[in-house]
Design a protein around this motif. Structure first.
Motif, PDB file in Angstrom:
ATOM      1  N   HIS A  67       0.867  -1.183   0.000  1.00 12.39           N
ATOM      2  CA  HIS A  67       0.000   0.000   0.000  1.00 12.39           C
ATOM      3  C   HIS A  67       0.897   1.223   0.000  1.00 12.39           C
ATOM      4  O   HIS A  67       2.089   1.148   0.311  1.00 12.39           O
ATOM      5  CB  HIS A  67      -0.918   0.015   1.223  1.00 12.39           C
ATOM      6  N   LYS A  68       0.354   2.386  -0.328  1.00 12.60           N
ATOM      7  CA  LYS A  68       1.152   3.596  -0.280  1.00 12.60           C
ATOM      8  C   LYS A  68       1.577   3.870   1.157  1.00 12.60           C
ATOM      9  O   LYS A  68       0.819   3.653   2.101  1.00 12.60           O
ATOM     10  CB  LYS A  68       0.382   4.786  -0.843  1.00 12.60           C
ATOM     11  N   THR A  69       2.804   4.309   1.316  1.00 11.32           N
ATOM     12  CA  THR A  69       3.341   4.589   2.639  1.00 11.32           C
ATOM     13  C   THR A  69       2.445   5.572   3.388  1.00 11.32           C
ATOM     14  O   THR A  69       2.019   6.586   2.828  1.00 11.32           O
ATOM     15  CB  THR A  69       4.764   5.165   2.521  1.00 11.32           C
ATOM     16  N   GLY A  70       2.145   5.226   4.649  1.00 12.37           N
ATOM     17  CA  GLY A  70       1.308   6.087   5.483  1.00 12.37           C
ATOM     18  C   GLY A  70      -0.167   6.012   5.180  1.00 12.37           C
ATOM     19  O   GLY A  70      -0.961   6.762   5.761  1.00 12.37           O
ATOM     20  N   GLN A  71      -0.573   5.071   4.308  1.00  5.95           N
ATOM     21  CA  GLN A  71      -1.982   5.002   3.904  1.00  5.95           C
ATOM     22  C   GLN A  71      -2.574   3.605   4.063  1.00  5.95           C
ATOM     23  O   GLN A  71      -3.479   3.216   3.324  1.00  5.95           O
ATOM     24  CB  GLN A  71      -2.131   5.470   2.453  1.00  5.95           C
ATOM     25  N   ALA A  72      -2.109   2.855   5.042  1.00  5.00           N
ATOM     26  CA  ALA A  72      -2.673   1.521   5.267  1.00  5.00           C
ATOM     27  C   ALA A  72      -4.168   1.587   5.538  1.00  5.00           C
ATOM     28  O   ALA A  72      -4.926   0.689   5.150  1.00  5.00           O
ATOM     29  CB  ALA A  72      -1.954   0.848   6.434  1.00  5.00           C
ATOM     30  N   ASP A  73      -4.604   2.679   6.190  1.00  4.91           N
ATOM     31  CA  ASP A  73      -6.014   2.794   6.560  1.00  4.91           C
ATOM     32  C   ASP A  73      -6.924   3.076   5.371  1.00  4.91           C
ATOM     33  O   ASP A  73      -8.143   2.968   5.482  1.00  4.91           O
ATOM     34  CB  ASP A  73      -6.186   3.890   7.614  1.00  4.91           C
ATOM     35  N   GLU A  74      -6.346   3.428   4.213  1.00  3.78           N
ATOM     36  CA  GLU A  74      -7.168   3.740   3.043  1.00  3.78           C
ATOM     37  C   GLU A  74      -7.985   2.535   2.578  1.00  3.78           C
ATOM     38  O   GLU A  74      -9.033   2.687   1.951  1.00  3.78           O
ATOM     39  CB  GLU A  74      -6.286   4.232   1.888  1.00  3.78           C
ATOM     40  N   GLU A  75      -7.501   1.341   2.866  1.00  9.43           N
ATOM     41  CA  GLU A  75      -8.235   0.135   2.487  1.00  9.43           C
ATOM     42  C   GLU A  75      -8.890  -0.530   3.700  1.00  9.43           C
ATOM     43  O   GLU A  75      -9.485  -1.605   3.562  1.00  9.43           O
ATOM     44  CB  GLU A  75      -7.282  -0.862   1.815  1.00  9.43           C
ATOM     45  N   GLY A  76      -8.758   0.079   4.848  1.00  9.84           N
ATOM     46  CA  GLY A  76      -9.326  -0.503   6.062  1.00  9.84           C
ATOM     47  C   GLY A  76      -8.639  -1.793   6.479  1.00  9.84           C
ATOM     48  O   GLY A  76      -9.226  -2.647   7.139  1.00  9.84           O
ATOM     49  N   ILE A  77      -7.355  -1.948   6.087  1.00  7.87           N
ATOM     50  CA  ILE A  77      -6.588  -3.153   6.412  1.00  7.87           C
ATOM     51  C   ILE A  77      -5.364  -2.715   7.199  1.00  7.87           C
ATOM     52  O   ILE A  77      -4.516  -1.987   6.675  1.00  7.87           O
ATOM     53  CB  ILE A  77      -6.155  -3.911   5.142  1.00  7.87           C
ATOM     54  N   SER A  78      -5.255  -3.137   8.441  1.00 14.01           N
ATOM     55  CA  SER A  78      -4.128  -2.725   9.264  1.00 14.01           C
ATOM     56  C   SER A  78      -2.846  -3.396   8.800  1.00 14.01           C
ATOM     57  O   SER A  78      -2.871  -4.375   8.036  1.00 14.01           O
ATOM     58  CB  SER A  78      -4.384  -3.080  10.729  1.00 14.01           C
ATOM     59  N   GLU A  79      -1.717  -2.889   9.306  1.00 16.96           N
ATOM     60  CA  GLU A  79      -0.427  -3.489   8.972  1.00 16.96           C
ATOM     61  C   GLU A  79      -0.382  -4.953   9.393  1.00 16.96           C
ATOM     62  O   GLU A  79       0.109  -5.808   8.649  1.00 16.96           O
ATOM     63  CB  GLU A  79       0.714  -2.719   9.639  1.00 16.96           C
ATOM     64  N   PHE A  80      -0.891  -5.263  10.581  1.00 11.26           N
ATOM     65  CA  PHE A  80      -0.833  -6.638  11.071  1.00 11.26           C
ATOM     66  C   PHE A  80      -1.759  -7.556  10.261  1.00 11.26           C
ATOM     67  O   PHE A  80      -1.440  -8.725  10.037  1.00 11.26           O
ATOM     68  CB  PHE A  80      -1.187  -6.677  12.554  1.00 11.26           C
ATOM     69  N   GLU A  81      -2.898  -7.025   9.820  1.00 13.95           N
ATOM     70  CA  GLU A  81      -3.785  -7.830   8.975  1.00 13.95           C
ATOM     71  C   GLU A  81      -3.119  -8.158   7.641  1.00 13.95           C
ATOM     72  O   GLU A  81      -3.394  -9.204   7.049  1.00 13.95           O
ATOM     73  CB  GLU A  81      -5.100  -7.090   8.738  1.00 13.95           C
ATOM     74  N   ARG A  82      -2.246  -7.282   7.187  1.00 14.88           N
ATOM     75  CA  ARG A  82      -1.571  -7.532   5.916  1.00 14.88           C
ATOM     76  C   ARG A  82      -0.633  -8.730   6.023  1.00 14.88           C
ATOM     77  O   ARG A  82      -0.498  -9.513   5.082  1.00 14.88           O
ATOM     78  CB  ARG A  82      -0.834  -6.276   5.450  1.00 14.88           C
ATOM     79  N   TYR A  83       0.012  -8.899   7.166  1.00 10.96           N
ATOM     80  CA  TYR A  83       0.813 -10.111   7.379  1.00 10.96           C
ATOM     81  C   TYR A  83      -0.073 -11.353   7.358  1.00 10.96           C
ATOM     82  O   TYR A  83       0.302 -12.391   6.799  1.00 10.96           O
ATOM     83  CB  TYR A  83       1.546 -10.037   8.718  1.00 10.96           C
ATOM     84  N   GLU A  84      -1.250 -11.257   7.964  1.00  9.90           N
ATOM     85  CA  GLU A  84      -2.172 -12.395   7.987  1.00  9.90           C
ATOM     86  C   GLU A  84      -2.640 -12.746   6.577  1.00  9.90           C
ATOM     87  O   GLU A  84      -2.722 -13.924   6.209  1.00  9.90           O
ATOM     88  CB  GLU A  84      -3.361 -12.076   8.883  1.00  9.90           C
ATOM     89  N   ARG A  85      -2.954 -11.725   5.786  1.00 11.63           N
ATOM     90  CA  ARG A  85      -3.379 -11.959   4.401  1.00 11.63           C
ATOM     91  C   ARG A  85      -2.245 -12.563   3.583  1.00 11.63           C
ATOM     92  O   ARG A  85      -2.457 -13.466   2.765  1.00 11.63           O
ATOM     93  CB  ARG A  85      -3.846 -10.641   3.778  1.00 11.63           C
ATOM     94  N   LEU A  86      -1.039 -12.087   3.819  1.00  8.59           N
ATOM     95  CA  LEU A  86       0.121 -12.616   3.103  1.00  8.59           C
ATOM     96  C   LEU A  86       0.374 -14.071   3.481  1.00  8.59           C
ATOM     97  O   LEU A  86       0.661 -14.907   2.610  1.00  8.59           O
ATOM     98  CB  LEU A  86       1.353 -11.758   3.414  1.00  8.59           C
ATOM     99  N   GLU A  87       0.245 -14.378   4.746  1.00  5.80           N
ATOM    100  CA  GLU A  87       0.435 -15.760   5.176  1.00  5.80           C
ATOM    101  C   GLU A  87      -0.627 -16.667   4.565  1.00  5.80           C
ATOM    102  O   GLU A  87      -0.322 -17.780   4.107  1.00  5.80           O
ATOM    103  CB  GLU A  87       0.388 -15.851   6.699  1.00  5.80           C
ATOM    104  N   SER A  88      -1.879 -16.210   4.530  1.00  5.78           N
ATOM    105  CA  SER A  88      -2.961 -17.006   3.951  1.00  5.78           C
ATOM    106  C   SER A  88      -2.699 -17.268   2.466  1.00  5.78           C
ATOM    107  O   SER A  88      -2.861 -18.398   1.983  1.00  5.78           O
ATOM    108  CB  SER A  88      -4.296 -16.288   4.146  1.00  5.78           C
ATOM    109  N   TRP A  89      -2.308 -16.220   1.756  1.00 10.43           N
ATOM    110  CA  TRP A  89      -2.005 -16.375   0.319  1.00 10.43           C
ATOM    111  C   TRP A  89      -0.863 -17.378   0.131  1.00 10.43           C
ATOM    112  O   TRP A  89      -0.923 -18.258  -0.727  1.00 10.43           O
ATOM    113  CB  TRP A  89      -1.621 -15.021  -0.278  1.00 10.43           C
ATOM    114  N   THR A  90       0.178 -17.248   0.934  1.00 12.47           N
ATOM    115  CA  THR A  90       1.359 -18.106   0.781  1.00 12.47           C
ATOM    116  C   THR A  90       1.030 -19.566   1.080  1.00 12.47           C
ATOM    117  O   THR A  90       1.454 -20.472   0.354  1.00 12.47           O
ATOM    118  CB  THR A  90       2.488 -17.619   1.698  1.00 12.47           C
TER     119      THR A  90
END
Length: 533
Positions: free
Chosen positions: A313-336
């Motif tokens: 995501h664009k730096t400083g704009q994680a909230d633009e998609e309503g997905i927190s930084e920690f949720e992004r790790y969870e999504r990445l792990e699920s995809w992997t």
């Protein structure tokens, strides 16, 4: 543990609080601190792969070189990469054909292939033990993409002279038997910080000087001020991911993105050493159309590490998609785990910053308007090869050799074909100034836990606050000193990030990433104690 070791975790010499596998598996690469004025031929600012490779090449050519880094070697974005070495670029070759013409796309392919060869040659010449391997890379379809685009990309890679083949299935990945892909033959991978150690040792052996925890400021055509000392030079190379000598030019040509990485154990022999990438989310709100990227690395006698990145995501704009930084790790792990179900425990999580140029290629060469100041930026997710290309172009320029890639990567270029993406990124940047009138994310500092930060309002002021682990509250102006955007708290890396141009500041207000040149201004808590609880 030394004081330098402690600083890895507080963000004061690194660009985040999370430790990457590369950092964790390499000794701290620290050198002397500045203690006097210096005069040299070439001053290089930045101790990542770009700066060190440039230093090494110039020293071999007989130049006198001094390199400075405000952290330690590799403590910036180089130490947070996934270390793919590839001529398969973030932006499709059919896009590069449309933007730069077929000859330009062919030059881009040639330069990235040459960068891999250059790294391999340095590894062999210096006998660096960095697990360098030649591997194949596989580009497969993201669910949002179409087979026609993959076929078009294959044709464009052939036009560019790349050794590719179109396969009806993607080897190794779960479900790959029904997923066509393009195989990029003869790509590579390595342990980037072990590589940097070998190059740094060579820089010293060749008579170069390296200063660490050495912060360069007031950069001019005559040199820079480093920790209060005057460093004079005939040529200045700024290799700091985002140029810190720029105020208005380069930040309009590129945008800063945050990318996330996980590394987990897989039993040895279960996966081959390869690179994998999907083609990116065509439905993403972000211009860069984020994609996933995966590789393997040796870990121990029983396990390899599967290293997987994405969820940008664009730096400083994680909230633009309503997905927190920690949720992004969870999504990445699920995809992997979906594509690589042999993945076991996750051992590492970290993130890094990517500079996305509006036309897909990095900016390496003379800084616009300067005759003796050079920059290397705009890595576009291919930082290892882009940085090496930059070192090749700039070392040639300083030596007086005409480099055939110089015009393609010129920081002064204007790409009219990318005007649409430029407009979208500019509109996104402009919208961030609305943070001046938006409600703050933090209402009351009494709710702020140790090790956390946020931004609150005090009258007309926007204040960045951080509570350290001894419960002391620290406060700074939340106004980025670059061009006045309001910084946002990054819970994951414990930093204050500017959503406009990607400047980042440690929890103590120290600037970690440009284009900002100065720290966040401290505010005495007692001056507004009635507003803070």
């Amino acid at each position: 543990m030394s004081q330098t070791d402690d600083k890895w975790n507080d963000g004061s010499i690194s660009s985040g609080s999370n430790v990457s596998y590369w950092i964790d598996s390499t000794s701290i690469l620290a050198f002397q601190n500045p203690d006097q004025d210096i005069t040299t031929e070439v001053l290089i600012i930045g101790g990542g792969i770009a700066g060190l490779t440039t230093a090494y090449k110039l020293l071999k050519a007989g130049k006198k070189v001094v390199l400075v880094d405000d952290g330690v070697i590799g403590s910036g974005e180089t130490g947070r990469t996934t270390a793919h070495l590839s001529c398969a670029l973030d932006d499709r070759y059919y896009y590069l054909e449309d933007t730069f013409g077929k000859d330009g796309a062919k030059l881009a392919a040639e330069s990235h292939s040459a960068a891999i060869d250059e790294i391999e040659n340095i590894v062999q010449t210096l006998n660096i033990d960095c697990s360098f391997k030649r591997v194949n890379g596989y580009l497969f379809l993201h669910p949002s993409d179409k087979i026609e685009n993959l076929e078009k990309e294959f044709n464009a890679t052939q036009n560019a002279g790349i050794d590719t083949a179109f396969l009806k299935e993607t080897p190794t990945i779960n479900g790959g038997e029904s997923m066509p892909c393009i195989v990029f033959n003869n790509q590579a991978q390595f342990h980037v910080l072990q590589y940097l150690k070998g190059v740094a040792d060579a820089v010293i052996a060749l008579g170069g000087t390296i200063y660490t925890e050495a912060r360069a400021e007031k950069i001019t055509k005559d040199g820079a001020e480093v920790n209060g000392y005057n460093f004079s030079a005939e040529h200045i190379v700024v290799a700091t991911n985002s140029p810190i000598n720029d105020t208005f030019t380069m930040h309009t040509k590129q945008a800063a993105y945050r990318s996330y990485v996980i590394a987990g154990k897989v039993p040895k022999g279960k996966l081959p050493n390869s690179l994998w990438w999907d083609t990116g989310d065509l439905n993403s709100k972000w211009v860069s159309q984020p994609y996933h990227y995966v590789r393997l690395e040796n870990f121990d006698d029983e396990y390899d590490l599967l290293i997987s990145g994405g969820e940008d995501h664009k730096t400083g704009q994680a909230d633009e998609e309503g997905i927190s930084e920690f949720e992004r790790y969870e999504r990445l792990e699920s995809w992997t785990r979906n594509y690589f179900p042999v993945l076991e425990d996750i051992a590492y999580r970290w993130s890094g910053q990517i500079m996305e140029p509006v036309d897909g290629l990095g900016y390496m060469g003379k800084n616009p308007g300067d005759d003796n100041i050079y920059i290397i930026t705009g890595d576009s997710g291919n930082g290892m090869t882009h940085a090496t290309i930059g070192a090749m172009i700039i070392s040639d320029a300083i030596i007086g050799i005409k480099n055939k890639w110089e015009e393609l990567y010129s920081p002064s270029r204007i790409s009219l074909k990318s005007i649409g993406d430029f407009a979208k990124e500019t509109a996104n940047m402009a919208s961030q100034y609305l943070d001046w009138v938006k409600a703050s994310d933090l209402k009351n500092t009494a709710d702020l836990n140790a090790g956390e930060g946020g931004v609150l309002s005090s009258g007309l002021k926007k204040i960045a606050v951080y509570r350290d682990y001894d419960n002391t509250l620290h406060a700074f102006s939340a106004v980025c000193p670059h061009l006045g955007c309001i910084v946002q708290w990054n819970t994951n890396e414990k930093s204050f990030d500017c959503p406009c141009h990607g400047s980042r500041f440690a929890s103590d207000g120290t600037v970690m990433n440009g284009p900002a040149k100065t720290d966040l201004s401290p505010i005495h808590v007692k001056l507004f104690h009635k507003n803070i609880k």
